[in-house]
Design a protein around this motif. Structure first.
Motif, short mmCIF file in Angstrom:
data_model
loop_
_atom_site.label_atom_id
_atom_site.label_comp_id
_atom_site.label_asym_id
_atom_site.label_seq_id
_atom_site.Cartn_x
_atom_site.Cartn_y
_atom_site.Cartn_z
N SER A 46 0.84 -1.19 0.00
CA SER A 46 0.00 0.00 0.00
C SER A 46 0.88 1.25 0.00
O SER A 46 1.87 1.32 0.75
N PRO A 47 0.57 2.24 -0.84
CA PRO A 47 1.41 3.46 -0.86
C PRO A 47 1.57 4.10 0.51
O PRO A 47 2.63 4.64 0.82
N ALA A 48 0.53 4.02 1.35
CA ALA A 48 0.62 4.63 2.67
C ALA A 48 1.59 3.90 3.59
O ALA A 48 2.04 4.47 4.60
N ASN A 49 1.93 2.67 3.24
CA ASN A 49 2.80 1.85 4.10
C ASN A 49 4.22 1.72 3.58
O ASN A 49 5.03 1.02 4.20
N ILE A 50 4.54 2.36 2.45
CA ILE A 50 5.89 2.24 1.89
C ILE A 50 6.93 2.79 2.87
O ILE A 50 8.03 2.26 3.01
N GLY A 51 6.57 3.87 3.58
CA GLY A 51 7.50 4.43 4.56
C GLY A 51 7.83 3.44 5.66
O GLY A 51 8.98 3.29 6.08
N TYR A 52 6.80 2.71 6.15
CA TYR A 52 7.04 1.68 7.15
C TYR A 52 7.99 0.61 6.60
O TYR A 52 8.92 0.16 7.28
N LEU A 53 7.72 0.21 5.36
CA LEU A 53 8.54 -0.84 4.75
C LEU A 53 10.00 -0.42 4.65
O LEU A 53 10.91 -1.17 5.02
N LEU A 54 10.23 0.80 4.15
CA LEU A 54 11.60 1.27 3.98
C LEU A 54 12.33 1.38 5.32
O LEU A 54 13.49 0.95 5.45
N TRP A 55 11.64 1.93 6.33
CA TRP A 55 12.33 2.12 7.60
C TRP A 55 12.52 0.83 8.36
O TRP A 55 13.43 0.71 9.18
N MET A 56 11.67 -0.18 8.08
CA MET A 56 11.90 -1.49 8.68
C MET A 56 13.23 -2.06 8.21
O MET A 56 13.97 -2.68 8.96
N ILE A 113 9.98 -0.84 14.10
CA ILE A 113 10.99 0.11 13.62
C ILE A 113 11.82 0.63 14.79
O ILE A 113 13.06 0.71 14.71
N GLY A 114 11.16 1.00 15.88
CA GLY A 114 11.87 1.52 17.03
C GLY A 114 12.86 0.53 17.61
O GLY A 114 14.02 0.88 17.90
N TRP A 115 12.43 -0.72 17.77
CA TRP A 115 13.33 -1.72 18.33
C TRP A 115 14.38 -2.17 17.32
O TRP A 115 15.46 -2.62 17.71
N ARG A 116 14.08 -2.05 16.02
CA ARG A 116 15.14 -2.30 15.03
C ARG A 116 16.25 -1.26 15.15
O ARG A 116 17.43 -1.57 14.97
N VAL A 117 15.87 -0.01 15.45
CA VAL A 117 16.87 1.03 15.66
C VAL A 117 17.73 0.70 16.88
O VAL A 117 18.96 0.81 16.85
N VAL A 118 17.08 0.27 17.98
CA VAL A 118 17.84 -0.13 19.17
C VAL A 118 18.74 -1.31 18.84
O VAL A 118 19.92 -1.35 19.27
N GLN A 119 18.22 -2.27 18.11
CA GLN A 119 19.03 -3.42 17.69
C GLN A 119 20.23 -2.96 16.86
O GLN A 119 21.34 -3.50 16.99
N GLY A 120 20.02 -1.93 16.02
CA GLY A 120 21.11 -1.38 15.24
C GLY A 120 22.20 -0.77 16.10
O GLY A 120 23.39 -0.85 15.76
N VAL A 121 21.81 -0.16 17.22
CA VAL A 121 22.81 0.38 18.16
C VAL A 121 23.67 -0.75 18.70
O VAL A 121 24.91 -0.65 18.75
N GLY A 122 23.04 -1.85 19.13
CA GLY A 122 23.81 -3.00 19.60
C GLY A 122 24.69 -3.58 18.52
O GLY A 122 25.86 -3.91 18.76
N GLY A 123 24.15 -3.70 17.29
CA GLY A 123 24.95 -4.21 16.19
C GLY A 123 26.14 -3.32 15.88
O GLY A 123 27.23 -3.80 15.56
N ALA A 124 25.95 -1.98 15.99
CA ALA A 124 27.06 -1.05 15.75
C ALA A 124 28.15 -1.23 16.80
O ALA A 124 29.35 -1.15 16.49
N MET A 125 27.77 -1.47 18.05
CA MET A 125 28.77 -1.71 19.09
C MET A 125 29.58 -2.97 18.80
O MET A 125 30.80 -3.02 19.03
N LEU A 126 28.92 -3.99 18.28
CA LEU A 126 29.61 -5.23 17.95
C LEU A 126 30.58 -5.03 16.79
O LEU A 126 31.76 -5.39 16.88
N THR A 127 30.09 -4.46 15.69
CA THR A 127 30.93 -4.33 14.50
C THR A 127 32.02 -3.27 14.67
O THR A 127 33.10 -3.39 14.09
N ALA A 128 31.74 -2.23 15.47
CA ALA A 128 32.74 -1.17 15.65
C ALA A 128 33.97 -1.65 16.39
O ALA A 128 35.07 -1.13 16.17
N ASN A 129 33.83 -2.63 17.27
CA ASN A 129 34.94 -3.02 18.13
C ASN A 129 35.49 -4.41 17.88
O ASN A 129 36.54 -4.76 18.42
#
Length: 557
Positions: A46-56, A113-129
């Protein structure tokens, strides 16, 4: 075996598990998106949900791209192992939260989306170090092998995530996130018990202004490029959207301000002076271009397989996400074969030969993909995928080792973060760049071809023209998500109901859409793979110009 020998293998196995988990979760939702959206009660097309899809998809990638430099710098200051362990714990908690989404509809999407962002923070800590921890733990003569295993596992995880997403989505959409929970809990406990600080943390002041301008600038720039693939007004893409153009300009200005700040503060977040080291600068440029080309290839191959090749060979659209992951396994196999071998050999003979040669193979593989017909022979396709994976494996391990070995020991954390930023940013950039190229290729020929094909199946001319002039991104996303594009375009407008049964069966069959759009799609593929081949060639030149083997003077561990 000495205690030191045991520790370095423990560090290798734990960090490899960490980056594998982080990279798998970077791509696992791509294939499983239809199941996830059905599970929370949203139509992903649905066009209204493309933003959700992209940010997921992109929320995780963008956060992982913009935070790794800051987190690598913090690792230098407060301890690489400490930040890495915290990242494992954050990742595990976020995975659990994702799997218990209590909402439906838009609220459910925002939770994910919100928890994917938090998960990305954890993933960044892993890959950065992780690379810095390995560089500390392994002596110079074994460092390429260790970083090679770690790096190739991370890259292979991007493609294994596609397969895992397809398999787990068949069971339950929540299983896509469940899988990371036990791994995250086990890895967290293991890392806290077994890893230790080998390098010496160096106390310094936090560069708040540098962190703010970099994170905001990179996030605005990457997000604007991502929104550039969405249609705007009468345009097939959003590159004429004032908000996109404003975001691009704002992001560039913020990054320019960041560079000025970094030259004037006593303890900068990013050591711009590292770019004076030729091996560091050339290796990161080559890594960025390779990541863009690799990410673009990944998405285009998924669309090619799911939207055209698999339906032509009798696969139901609903089953194509799983089989696309399976048919792309030769790419992963090439990674796994070449990575450790090239890492080991580069310890003896230097990085330039293997890195440059690997990128030449990647460039040749893109040229080979250009020569394939849309309905290709699988074995020729598999051979080219294996060659591309093999070439990327040849490049990645020696390049990572050379980049990390070229910097002073007390700056390995920030160097690892900078390296990961280039790689993660390339993956995020590839979505905007290559989707835009594909949409541009389709926009020139798809409307006429689609309109003529629909009218030939008794669709009224006015309706056929209206459907054919819809933004090509809708057709691309339908194919990308394993949905019959014609069924989606006509079914959502109720146009199928008034057609004769024979025409309706033809339009919604497995071969009509692939045969109809094979010409326009191939035109788009030519643009995409030509651009990817050029990027690979430039990356090979950068790798060649890295100079002779460069290793920062240090005592052997």
């Amino acid at each position: 075996m000495t205690h030191g020998d045991r520790y370095k293998w423990t560090a290798l196995s734990n960090t490899t598990l960490g980056v594998l988990m982080a990279s798998v979760d970077g791509s696992i939702v791509i294939i499983s998106m239809p199941a996830i959206f059905r599970g929370i009660g949203l139509d992903p097309l649905s066009p209204a949900n493309i933003g959700y899809l992209l940010w997921m998809i992109l929320g995780y990638l963008l956060v992982a791209a913009v935070l790794v430099v800051a987190l690598g710098r913090l690792g230098d200051m407060f301890g690489r192992v400490r930040l890495y362990n915290l990242g494992f714990m954050i990742f595990a908690v976020a995975s659990l939260a994702l799997s218990v989404d209590p909402f439906r509809g838009g609220s459910g999407a925002l939770w994910l989306i919100g928890w994917r962002v938090v998960q990305g923070v954890g993933g960044a800590m892993l890959t950065a170090n992780s690379a810095a921890i390995l560089t500390d733990a392994f002596p110079l003569e074994q460092r390429g092998m260790a970083l090679g295993i770690n790096q190739i596992t991370a890259l292979a995880g991007q493609f294994l995530g596609l397969l895992a997403g397809g398999l787990l989505a068949e069971i339950d959409w929540r299983a896509v996130f469940w899988v990371s929970v036990p791994i995250g809990v086990f890895g967290t406990l293991w890392s806290y018990r077994s890893l230790r600080e080998v390098g010496s943390p160096r106390a310094a002041r936090i560069d708040w202004l540098g962190n703010l301008t970099f994170v905001c600038g990179a996030l605005v720039l990457l997000a604007s490029i991502t929104y550039g693939i969405q249609p705007y007004g009468g345009h097939a893409t959003g590159w004429a959207n004032p908000r996109v153009l404003g975001g691009l300009c704002g992001g560039v200005l913020l990054l320019a301000a960041f560079c000025v700040v970094e030259t004037r503060v006593a303890e900068p977040m990013l050591r711009l002076g590292l770019f004076r080291i030729r091996a560091f600068a050339a290796g990161n440029l080559a890594a960025l271009l390779t990541a863009i080309a690799r990410g673009g290839m990944q998405f285009m191959l998924i669309i090619w397989l799911q939207g055209i090749w698999l339906p032509l060979h009798g696969y139901d659209y609903e089953r194509t996400p799983l089989w696309a992951g399976i048919y792309m396994l030769p790419l992963t196999a090439g990674f796994l074969v070449a990575g450790p071998i090239s890492g080991y050999l580069s310890d003896r003979f230097g990085a330039r030969l293997f890195s440059t040669g690997g990128l030449a193979v990647v460039c040749a593989a893109f040229v080979g993909l250009l020569s394939l017909p849309v309905d290709f022979s699988f074995w020729a396709f598999a051979a080219l995928l294996f060659a591309s994976g093999f070439g990327q494996g040849m490049f990645s391990a020696p390049n990572t080792s050379a980049v990390m070995s070229s910097v002073p020991p007390d700056q390995r954390g920030v160097a690892s973060g900078m390296r990961a930023t280039f790689q993660n940013s390339g993956t995020a950039l590839s979505i905007g760049v290559f989707f835009s190229l594909m949409i541009a290729g389709l926009a020139n020929s798809l409307p006429h071809t689609l309109s003529a094909g629909l009218q030939a199946q008794s669709v009224p001319a006015g309706d056929a023209t209206r459907v054919a002039t819809l933004p090509p991104v809708s057709t691309l996303f339908a194919a990308f998500l394993g949905d019959n594009p014609i069924g989606h375009l006509l079914g959502s407008n109720g146009l199928l109901d008034g057609l004769p049964a024979a025409n309706r069966a033809t339009l919604t069959g497995k071969s009509f859409f692939p045969e109809l759009v094979s010409g326009p799609f191939h035109h788009g593929l030519v643009l995409v793979f030509t651009a990817a081949a050029v990027m690979a060639a430039i990356a090979a030149l950068a790798s060649l110009l890295r100079g002779t083997r460069y290793v920062h003077v240090e005592e052997k561990i």
